[in-house]
Design a protein around this motif. Structure first.
Motif, PDB file in Angstrom:
ATOM      1  N   ALA A 110      14.784  -8.384  21.204  1.00  0.00           N
ATOM      2  CA  ALA A 110      14.624  -8.496  22.654  1.00  0.00           C
ATOM      3  C   ALA A 110      13.688  -7.435  23.204  1.00  0.00           C
ATOM      4  O   ALA A 110      12.956  -7.669  24.176  1.00  0.00           O
ATOM      5  CB  ALA A 110      15.988  -8.407  23.335  1.00  0.00           C
ATOM      6  N   LEU A 111      13.704  -6.242  22.586  1.00  0.00           N
ATOM      7  CA  LEU A 111      12.848  -5.135  23.030  1.00  0.00           C
ATOM      8  C   LEU A 111      11.559  -5.045  22.220  1.00  0.00           C
ATOM      9  O   LEU A 111      10.849  -4.045  22.307  1.00  0.00           O
ATOM     10  CB  LEU A 111      13.628  -3.814  22.945  1.00  0.00           C
ATOM     11  N   GLU A 112      11.276  -6.094  21.441  1.00  0.00           N
ATOM     12  CA  GLU A 112      10.012  -6.190  20.692  1.00  0.00           C
ATOM     13  C   GLU A 112       9.752  -4.922  19.875  1.00  0.00           C
ATOM     14  O   GLU A 112       8.648  -4.388  19.838  1.00  0.00           O
ATOM     15  CB  GLU A 112       8.852  -6.449  21.656  1.00  0.00           C
ATOM     16  N   MET A 113      10.783  -4.438  19.201  1.00  0.00           N
ATOM     17  CA  MET A 113      10.672  -3.186  18.468  1.00  0.00           C
ATOM     18  C   MET A 113       9.911  -3.370  17.161  1.00  0.00           C
ATOM     19  O   MET A 113       9.989  -4.410  16.511  1.00  0.00           O
ATOM     20  CB  MET A 113      12.056  -2.609  18.170  1.00  0.00           C
ATOM     21  N   THR A 118      12.963  -0.131  14.957  1.00  0.00           N
ATOM     22  CA  THR A 118      14.209  -0.776  14.535  1.00  0.00           C
ATOM     23  C   THR A 118      14.994   0.124  13.594  1.00  0.00           C
ATOM     24  O   THR A 118      16.221   0.250  13.707  1.00  0.00           O
ATOM     25  CB  THR A 118      13.907  -2.115  13.847  1.00  0.00           C
ATOM     26  N   ALA A 119      14.286   0.769  12.661  1.00  0.00           N
ATOM     27  CA  ALA A 119      14.963   1.680  11.743  1.00  0.00           C
ATOM     28  C   ALA A 119      15.599   2.835  12.499  1.00  0.00           C
ATOM     29  O   ALA A 119      16.734   3.239  12.218  1.00  0.00           O
ATOM     30  CB  ALA A 119      13.969   2.201  10.704  1.00  0.00           C
ATOM     31  N   ARG A 120      14.885   3.372  13.482  1.00  0.00           N
ATOM     32  CA  ARG A 120      15.448   4.473  14.270  1.00  0.00           C
ATOM     33  C   ARG A 120      16.653   3.997  15.076  1.00  0.00           C
ATOM     34  O   ARG A 120      17.649   4.721  15.213  1.00  0.00           O
ATOM     35  CB  ARG A 120      14.380   5.045  15.202  1.00  0.00           C
ATOM     36  N   LEU A 121      16.580   2.775  15.596  1.00  0.00           N
ATOM     37  CA  LEU A 121      17.713   2.199  16.327  1.00  0.00           C
ATOM     38  C   LEU A 121      18.949   2.176  15.442  1.00  0.00           C
ATOM     39  O   LEU A 121      20.053   2.558  15.870  1.00  0.00           O
ATOM     40  CB  LEU A 121      17.354   0.787  16.792  1.00  0.00           C
ATOM     41  N   PRO A 130      18.408  -0.130   8.348  1.00  0.00           N
ATOM     42  CA  PRO A 130      18.688  -1.575   8.261  1.00  0.00           C
ATOM     43  C   PRO A 130      18.821  -1.995   6.808  1.00  0.00           C
ATOM     44  O   PRO A 130      18.329  -1.316   5.908  1.00  0.00           O
ATOM     45  CB  PRO A 130      17.442  -2.207   8.915  1.00  0.00           C
ATOM     46  N   GLN A 131      19.480  -3.105   6.600  1.00  0.00           N
ATOM     47  CA  GLN A 131      19.695  -3.581   5.241  1.00  0.00           C
ATOM     48  C   GLN A 131      18.893  -4.863   5.014  1.00  0.00           C
ATOM     49  O   GLN A 131      19.432  -5.961   5.056  1.00  0.00           O
ATOM     50  CB  GLN A 131      21.192  -3.850   5.015  1.00  0.00           C
ATOM     51  N   LEU A 225       1.336   7.075   9.254  1.00  0.00           N
ATOM     52  CA  LEU A 225       2.522   7.911   9.082  1.00  0.00           C
ATOM     53  C   LEU A 225       3.764   7.154   9.539  1.00  0.00           C
ATOM     54  O   LEU A 225       4.829   7.245   8.910  1.00  0.00           O
ATOM     55  CB  LEU A 225       2.361   9.218   9.871  1.00  0.00           C
ATOM     56  N   ALA A 226       3.642   6.394  10.629  1.00  0.00           N
ATOM     57  CA  ALA A 226       4.771   5.566  11.084  1.00  0.00           C
ATOM     58  C   ALA A 226       5.086   4.488  10.052  1.00  0.00           C
ATOM     59  O   ALA A 226       6.256   4.173   9.806  1.00  0.00           O
ATOM     60  CB  ALA A 226       4.454   4.934  12.439  1.00  0.00           C
ATOM     61  N   GLN A 227       4.035   3.912   9.432  1.00  0.00           N
ATOM     62  CA  GLN A 227       4.268   2.905   8.395  1.00  0.00           C
ATOM     63  C   GLN A 227       4.951   3.525   7.187  1.00  0.00           C
ATOM     64  O   GLN A 227       5.842   2.922   6.579  1.00  0.00           O
ATOM     65  CB  GLN A 227       2.941   2.275   7.974  1.00  0.00           C
ATOM     66  N   LEU A 228       4.525   4.735   6.810  1.00  0.00           N
ATOM     67  CA  LEU A 228       5.171   5.429   5.697  1.00  0.00           C
ATOM     68  C   LEU A 228       6.647   5.664   6.006  1.00  0.00           C
ATOM     69  O   LEU A 228       7.521   5.438   5.157  1.00  0.00           O
ATOM     70  CB  LEU A 228       4.464   6.758   5.424  1.00  0.00           C
ATOM     71  N   ALA A 229       6.947   6.116   7.223  1.00  0.00           N
ATOM     72  CA  ALA A 229       8.337   6.344   7.612  1.00  0.00           C
ATOM     73  C   ALA A 229       9.124   5.035   7.587  1.00  0.00           C
ATOM     74  O   ALA A 229      10.264   4.992   7.122  1.00  0.00           O
ATOM     75  CB  ALA A 229       8.395   6.978   9.001  1.00  0.00           C
ATOM     76  N   ALA A 230       8.506   3.943   8.079  1.00  0.00           N
ATOM     77  CA  ALA A 230       9.190   2.653   8.077  1.00  0.00           C
ATOM     78  C   ALA A 230       9.460   2.176   6.651  1.00  0.00           C
ATOM     79  O   ALA A 230      10.531   1.642   6.348  1.00  0.00           O
ATOM     80  CB  ALA A 230       8.345   1.620   8.830  1.00  0.00           C
ATOM     81  N   SER A 231       8.492   2.369   5.748  1.00  0.00           N
ATOM     82  CA  SER A 231       8.684   1.962   4.359  1.00  0.00           C
ATOM     83  C   SER A 231       9.787   2.776   3.700  1.00  0.00           C
ATOM     84  O   SER A 231      10.591   2.257   2.919  1.00  0.00           O
ATOM     85  CB  SER A 231       7.374   2.112   3.586  1.00  0.00           C
ATOM     86  N   LEU A 232       9.834   4.063   4.010  1.00  0.00           N
ATOM     87  CA  LEU A 232      10.875   4.925   3.443  1.00  0.00           C
ATOM     88  C   LEU A 232      12.256   4.568   3.974  1.00  0.00           C
ATOM     89  O   LEU A 232      13.256   4.750   3.283  1.00  0.00           O
ATOM     90  CB  LEU A 232      10.557   6.397   3.719  1.00  0.00           C
ATOM     91  N   GLU A 233      12.320   4.070   5.216  1.00  0.00           N
ATOM     92  CA  GLU A 233      13.610   3.637   5.741  1.00  0.00           C
ATOM     93  C   GLU A 233      14.149   2.459   4.925  1.00  0.00           C
ATOM     94  O   GLU A 233      15.343   2.339   4.694  1.00  0.00           O
ATOM     95  CB  GLU A 233      13.479   3.235   7.212  1.00  0.00           C
ATOM     96  N   ARG A 234      13.248   1.586   4.478  1.00  0.00           N
ATOM     97  CA  ARG A 234      13.667   0.398   3.731  1.00  0.00           C
ATOM     98  C   ARG A 234      13.867   0.702   2.250  1.00  0.00           C
ATOM     99  O   ARG A 234      14.727   0.140   1.594  1.00  0.00           O
ATOM    100  CB  ARG A 234      12.625  -0.707   3.882  1.00  0.00           C
TER     101      ARG A 234
END
Length: 337
Positions: A110-113, A118-121, A130-131, A225-234
């Motif tokens: 809904a918030l187009e994250m 989304t990972a931070r949420l 997230p899983q 850097l944001a993409q790296l952080a997002a990849s590391l979250e997954r």
């Protein structure tokens, strides 16, 4: 058959909103705060919410701040969630019986994250990433005949296209790239670990020639850097991604960007590479007839590639002019200080 090769493993946004500029101008430096401005770093280098401000408060700020950045009313978001405005207002105030994955994914939609947001949420709401459905790439030696034939045909398909296109794995190793991609980066000098056709993130972060092609390099680096952080979250246990983060930490400028500027950038005006709303980055094509171009990342991955753990990205090049480049650079001033 084409070889799927791999190596070891910002969103150029529009103008930064005034409230974000003000927030950044008042933001303490690493030396002043002794921390990471709302984040803390674990021994393994993972960036997590800072203990100085409670997670519920940070969560409320993230949800409300994202809604306000998009210019949405509570009523609009409630309609997207198919719930009452009062019920959604309770979500923003933190009055929730219990966050579930279903609620969090619905809210993120809904918030187009972005992936990072989304990972931070999830970290703020339920203290975990997230899983997602994790897929492991299939080695060439284990490909059946039909899969091998598909890869062969897919190579012909993307090479027939005039736009740069490439396939990546979850580490952003480039496993296949078409001729247009190689032409785009043909002027880049040799580098032992950061060639664009080896690993796209490493190229943008560590190659000395990256700024010659990636116009407004600061925005690209923030996005990467944001993409790296997002990849590391997954894939938080991936040793190659962890090694890339350690290399970021060894560079004082990149480390400060990762800890300080990237979270603020991802909060509103910027995002990770694959999910960036309506904004377009800038790229300089080596062909003088093309020159400065807008560049939008478009992800379009058929199921056979998904089964191999691969993602197909096309760089859609659009018209841009020098004035756009100046305006784009102006939007980065809060992050360049």
């Amino acid at each position: 058959m084409p070889t799927l090769t791999g190596a070891s493993g910002v969103h150029a946004g529009g103008r930064v909103p005034a409230q974000v500029q003000r927030a950044n101008s008042a933001r303490p430096t690493l030396r002043e705060s002794g921390g990471s401005h709302g984040y803390r770093t674990r021994e393994d280098g993972e960036v997590r919410p800072e203990a100085g401000e409670s997670r519920p408060r940070q969560l409320r700020k993230l949800i409300q701040g994202r809604r306000e950045y998009l210019g949405l009313s509570q009523e609009t978001v409630a309609d997207r969630l198919e719930m009452s405005t009062r019920a959604y207002g309770n979500w923003e105030r933190g009055v929730v019986k219990g966050w579930t994955d279903q609620k969090l994914y619905a809210l993120a939609g809904a918030l187009e994250m972005t992936t990072f947001q989304t990972a931070r949420l999830f970290w703020l709401a339920v203290d975990r990433a997230p899983q997602p459905e994790l897929r492991s790439p299939t080695p060439r030696s284990q490909m059946d005949a039909s899969t091998a034939a598909f890869i062969e045909e897919y190579s012909v398909l993307i090479n027939a296209q005039s736009l740069p296109a490439f396939l990546i794995d979850h580490r952003w190793n480039v496993r296949m790239a078409n001729r247009a991609f190689h032409v785009l980066f043909r002027g880049v000098s040799e580098h032992p670990t950061a060639m664009p056709a080896s690993n796209f993130l490493r190229f943008g972060l560590f190659h000395p020639d990256a700024s010659r092609v990636l116009e407004g390099h600061l925005a690209w680096k923030l996005s990467m850097l944001a993409q790296l952080a997002a990849s590391l979250e997954r894939y938080d246990d991936d040793s190659v991604l962890q090694a890339m983060r350690r290399e970021v930490y060894l560079d004082a400028t990149l480390r400060e960007m990762y800890l300080q500027d990237m979270p603020a950038w991802s909060y509103g005006p910027g995002a990770d590479l694959l999910h960036h709303g309506d904004n377009v980055r800038l790229i300089r094509h080596p062909d003088p007839g093309l020159g400065l171009r807008g560049c939008r990342f478009v992800e379009e991955t058929p199921r056979p590639l998904q089964a191999l753990g691969l993602t197909r990205i096309t760089l859609v090049l659009t018209d841009a002019d020098e004035r756009a480049a100046v305006e784009h650079q102006d939007s980065l001033e809060p992050y360049a200080a």
